[in-house]
Design an enzyme around this catalytic site. Sequence first.
Site, PDB file in Angstrom:
ATOM      1  N   SER B 149      16.962  48.861  40.015  1.00 54.56           N
ATOM      2  CA  SER B 149      16.452  47.602  39.481  1.00 54.56           C
ATOM      3  C   SER B 149      15.092  47.279  40.126  1.00 54.56           C
ATOM      4  O   SER B 149      14.148  48.054  39.975  1.00 54.56           O
ATOM      5  CB  SER B 149      17.497  46.503  39.710  1.00 54.56           C
ATOM      6  OG  SER B 149      17.207  45.372  38.949  1.00 54.56           O
ATOM      7  N   ASP B 225      24.268  47.061  30.263  1.00 53.47           N
ATOM      8  CA  ASP B 225      23.593  46.290  31.309  1.00 53.47           C
ATOM      9  C   ASP B 225      22.941  45.066  30.671  1.00 53.47           C
ATOM     10  O   ASP B 225      22.058  45.193  29.804  1.00 53.47           O
ATOM     11  CB  ASP B 225      22.540  47.212  31.948  1.00 53.47           C
ATOM     12  CG  ASP B 225      21.740  46.560  33.061  1.00 53.47           C
ATOM     13  OD1 ASP B 225      21.667  45.326  33.122  1.00 53.47           O
ATOM     14  OD2 ASP B 225      21.181  47.329  33.866  1.00 53.47           O
ATOM     15  N   HIS B 258      25.037  46.733  35.254  1.00 52.08           N
ATOM     16  CA  HIS B 258      23.952  46.755  36.240  1.00 52.08           C
ATOM     17  C   HIS B 258      24.474  46.881  37.677  1.00 52.08           C
ATOM     18  O   HIS B 258      23.685  46.850  38.623  1.00 52.08           O
ATOM     19  CB  HIS B 258      23.147  45.453  36.105  1.00 52.08           C
ATOM     20  CG  HIS B 258      21.752  45.511  36.665  1.00 52.08           C
ATOM     21  ND1 HIS B 258      20.784  46.336  36.153  1.00 52.08           N
ATOM     22  CD2 HIS B 258      21.161  44.850  37.696  1.00 52.08           C
ATOM     23  CE1 HIS B 258      19.660  46.177  36.839  1.00 52.08           C
ATOM     24  NE2 HIS B 258      19.865  45.292  37.790  1.00 52.08           N
TER      25      HIS B 258
END
Lengths: 280, 280
Positions: B149, B225, B258
Amino acid sequence: MNTPTLISRHKMFNGHHERYRHASAATGTDMTFAVYLPPQALQGYQVPVLYWLSGLTCTDENFSTKAGAQRFAAQWGMALVMPDTSPRGDDVADDERYDLGQGAGFYVNAVEAPWAAHYQMYDYVAHELPALIEAHFPVTDKRSISGHSMGGHGALQIALKNPGRYAAVSAFAPIVNPSETPWGQKAFTAYLGGDQTTWAQYDSTKLVQTASAKLPILIDQGGGDDFYPQELQPEKFAAAARGNGFHVQFNLRPGYDHSYYFIASFIDSHIEFHADALGL
Amino acid sequence: MNTPTLISRHKMFNGHHERYRHASAATGTDMTFAVYLPPQALQGYQVPVLYWLSGLTCTDENFSTKAGAQRFAAQWGMALVMPDTSPRGDDVADDERYDLGQGAGFYVNAVEAPWAAHYQMYDYVAHELPALIEAHFPVTDKRSISGHSMGGHGALQIALKNPGRYAAVSAFAPIVNPSETPWGQKAFTAYLGGDQTTWAQYDSTKLVQTASAKLPILIDQGGGDDFYPQELQPEKFAAAARGNGFHVQFNLRPGYDHSYYFIASFIDSHIEFHADALGL
């Protein structure tokens, strides 16, 4: 029986890691558990279940996030079920010490006030939770059981007292003789009172001397574990078990401590041990 | 250069998982990092290093405890280094939002007040930390880099801007075009001000269009996600990279989210990718 309520679902190793909440008849509270369903279970097959009992201070989340067990559960095709370590809630008795009360249920049925009202973790883990799992998830009635520290104590005494219910039992750094070690004496005095015959019903080193069903046993113990010399001493249990004809694989692991870094390092061999016992 | 101070050490997969604190010249604060030394490093061999950059809200501990990377680092014989995601402390600027300030350093050198005083995470991760690691641990000067991320953004832009420093770069669900997505715009406005040419120095999708050193790139993205459609869109980066002659392996993983449950599911393939690039 109440249907458990889904809290969260994460895809993991092509299976699902899920958390549920349900009203427990045994504890008289809502209980939370996690379940890992391997890809085989999502494809329509019924799979056997490995129950994992955690140690002091843990919830269902410690093993779920830190052990890395799902990788091997997915490979072998077994479900994992991870209960909480005690009832919880504002109206559930507690103690400010980490080793008594919420997070420290010790997998016994408490008989002393104020604990007896909700601390019925033996019945919850040995009976209510498997019935719930087998009613609501794509699993067989083949079970195995494992745990860490206080949860190793839970796994051993539950397996020994319920012949035929579990294919095998394993433990990491288990409390094996709680009647004679500080954590166990403190918890048993609070939950069970002073009657040593009640204590003996939950003491694996005593139970194993007369247990009839000779299920396979695997124990790993870190040689650098601060709790090893006083609280754990799993060799005492291994000797008693072998004396009664059990096959015990006991692995002393030099330098490893009491943490999940230790568990993660050897979880693959425990999952393989249970897979073999479960016929996978 | 100050010697880092050991905070904790756990044996894991026959190696050591360690945490250290040291005084950082780049950030002007104490910084904490974790390092995993595989068994080969404890046996006297120098090993290459994979740097892991974590995402928003993380410390060095999330990847250390949840990803399961050490199993594969031990198998391949590479060290893992896991820095914190920002400077921290009572006298370090912060914001009540999770995506700005402490835990959200974005791997840039801030130029705006009040952030510029300590938020120099680009210099820390790209230069100061590798120099410290190579001076104090049994490692070679072969490096690779990965992240998740915000940390995927960090890994990509640092690798692209430093030709020859990293053998390869990989990312899970990376922010690739922060100049044009909400998390990035918010952080860049605060840390870098309004000058778009400064922003472009930290935007991987822009950097990759003119980057000269064609290191291999691996990206995994969960199809389930929640941040994928608006914040991430790594296909934009993959297309730009391929347009400039990079080899990009991009894996869309249906149903994965995620979380670290996603990272744990595919970390083995990332470690193997870096091992190959590092000549292991």
